[in-house]
Motif scaffolding. Sequence first.
Motif, short mmCIF file in Angstrom:
data_model
loop_
_atom_site.label_atom_id
_atom_site.label_comp_id
_atom_site.label_asym_id
_atom_site.label_seq_id
_atom_site.Cartn_x
_atom_site.Cartn_y
_atom_site.Cartn_z
N VAL A 1 0.84 -1.20 0.00
CA VAL A 1 0.00 0.00 0.00
C VAL A 1 0.87 1.25 0.00
O VAL A 1 0.66 2.17 -0.81
CB VAL A 1 -0.94 0.00 1.22
CG1 VAL A 1 -1.74 1.29 1.28
CG2 VAL A 1 -1.86 -1.21 1.19
N LEU A 2 1.85 1.27 0.90
CA LEU A 2 2.71 2.44 1.03
C LEU A 2 3.53 2.66 -0.25
O LEU A 2 3.77 3.80 -0.66
CB LEU A 2 3.64 2.28 2.23
CG LEU A 2 4.47 3.52 2.61
CD1 LEU A 2 3.57 4.70 2.91
CD2 LEU A 2 5.36 3.21 3.81
N GLY A 3 3.95 1.55 -0.88
CA GLY A 3 4.69 1.66 -2.13
C GLY A 3 3.87 2.34 -3.21
O GLY A 3 4.37 3.18 -3.97
N GLY A 4 2.58 1.98 -3.28
CA GLY A 4 1.68 2.63 -4.24
C GLY A 4 1.54 4.11 -3.97
O GLY A 4 1.53 4.93 -4.90
N ILE A 5 1.44 4.47 -2.68
CA ILE A 5 1.34 5.89 -2.30
C ILE A 5 2.61 6.63 -2.71
O ILE A 5 2.55 7.72 -3.28
CB ILE A 5 1.09 6.02 -0.79
CG1 ILE A 5 -0.27 5.44 -0.42
CG2 ILE A 5 1.18 7.48 -0.35
CD1 ILE A 5 -0.51 5.33 1.09
N LEU A 6 3.77 6.04 -2.42
CA LEU A 6 5.04 6.69 -2.74
C LEU A 6 5.23 6.84 -4.26
O LEU A 6 5.73 7.87 -4.72
CB LEU A 6 6.20 5.88 -2.16
CG LEU A 6 6.37 5.93 -0.63
CD1 LEU A 6 7.44 4.97 -0.17
CD2 LEU A 6 6.70 7.36 -0.18
N MET A 7 4.84 5.82 -5.01
CA MET A 7 4.97 5.92 -6.47
C MET A 7 4.09 7.04 -7.01
O MET A 7 4.47 7.73 -7.96
CB MET A 7 4.59 4.58 -7.12
CG MET A 7 5.69 3.53 -7.00
SD MET A 7 5.36 2.03 -7.96
CE MET A 7 4.23 1.18 -6.89
N ASN A 8 2.94 7.24 -6.38
CA ASN A 8 2.04 8.33 -6.77
C ASN A 8 2.67 9.68 -6.41
O ASN A 8 2.71 10.60 -7.23
CB ASN A 8 0.69 8.15 -6.07
CG ASN A 8 -0.38 9.07 -6.64
OD1 ASN A 8 -0.16 10.25 -6.78
ND2 ASN A 8 -1.53 8.51 -6.93
N TRP A 9 3.15 9.80 -5.18
CA TRP A 9 3.74 11.05 -4.72
C TRP A 9 4.99 11.44 -5.50
O TRP A 9 5.25 12.61 -5.73
CB TRP A 9 4.10 10.93 -3.23
CG TRP A 9 2.93 11.00 -2.32
CD1 TRP A 9 1.61 11.20 -2.65
CD2 TRP A 9 2.95 10.88 -0.89
NE1 TRP A 9 0.82 11.20 -1.53
CE2 TRP A 9 1.62 11.01 -0.43
CE3 TRP A 9 3.96 10.69 0.04
CZ2 TRP A 9 1.28 10.95 0.91
CZ3 TRP A 9 3.63 10.62 1.39
CH2 TRP A 9 2.31 10.75 1.82
N LEU A 10 5.80 10.42 -5.87
CA LEU A 10 7.10 10.68 -6.49
C LEU A 10 7.05 10.72 -8.02
O LEU A 10 8.09 10.86 -8.67
CB LEU A 10 8.11 9.61 -6.05
CG LEU A 10 8.44 9.61 -4.55
CD1 LEU A 10 9.20 8.35 -4.17
CD2 LEU A 10 9.25 10.85 -4.17
N SER A 11 5.88 10.58 -8.59
CA SER A 11 5.74 10.66 -10.04
C SER A 11 5.91 12.11 -10.50
O SER A 11 5.92 13.04 -9.68
CB SER A 11 4.39 10.12 -10.48
OG SER A 11 3.35 10.97 -10.02
#
Length: 318
Positions: free
Chosen positions: A140-150
């Motif tokens: 879950v956190l990885g998905g959030i980070l990928m969204n934030w860091l795009s």
Amino acid sequence: MESAISPNMQHSHQSGFRRFLHKLNEQKYLQAMAIPGVIWMIIFNYIPMYGIIIAFKEYDITLGFNKSPWVGLANFKEFFADERFWLIIKNTVGISFFKLLVGFPLPILFAVLLNELVSVRFKRTVQTISYLPHFISWVVLGGILMNWLSETGLINIILTKIGILKQPIAFLAEPKYFWGITVVSEVWKELGWNAIIYLAAIAGIDPELYEAATVDGAGRFTKMFKITIPCISGTIAIMFILAVSGLMNSNFDQIFVLRNPLNADASDVIDIYVYRMGIEAFRFSYATAIGLFKSIIALMLLLTANGVTKKLTGKSLF
């Protein structure tokens, strides 16, 4: 002479054995509670160790452990000769080292500062908020980070708005940012949770020490450095030894979620390489050999850290 000494020695052994049985009987309920844990360890920790022998074989699933042909150290030699060997070691040790450098002292500092808060309600609120990220799965956190860091994510929006960046950056597509992302995200996720053991150690400090220091005119920072930190130094030493022994671990879940072909040169660590060789390529013997190599290095780090800590502080695991 032998006939005179032997009965005394035999009596000593018998009395020692009786004391052991007596103590065992006194703690029978505690021992009974420990039995399930011992059985669990034997089944899941010790019996599977038999499978290590495939590191020295060319394992064939149709032949099994015993009938697969021996190849000696061939799997280890192949790994050491691999063109990505040093890159994998550099990434593994580098990421883990910076996690240790940043992630080890911060929970101690956080626990000590949290202990100084006067308001119990505010203290509990901060603790609860700091614990919450630990319970979020890396998936879950990885998905959030990928969204934030795009390129269109929250981080780029903030950095471009305040003028730090002129153009958005795809952070996870750049190998040079990967180590920093893994270190910062893990420290943020585990800071509050890792501070629990230090808060527990601080709670065990005798309040009279603080009262005596107050009478002597000591301020908050003096108490912190002269009482709190020295009193939890044993806990810090043990946690440091365990942290050093884990330098060859780089959090598989986190890196597996955040890695991609564009940042592979910075994200290829031992755990990922073992997964690729064992699960994706079905090279079970080769993957086991790499895992065994990693375990041996971890044991050496544990013994070294334990010895150095014992010599410097007098505190150790064993």
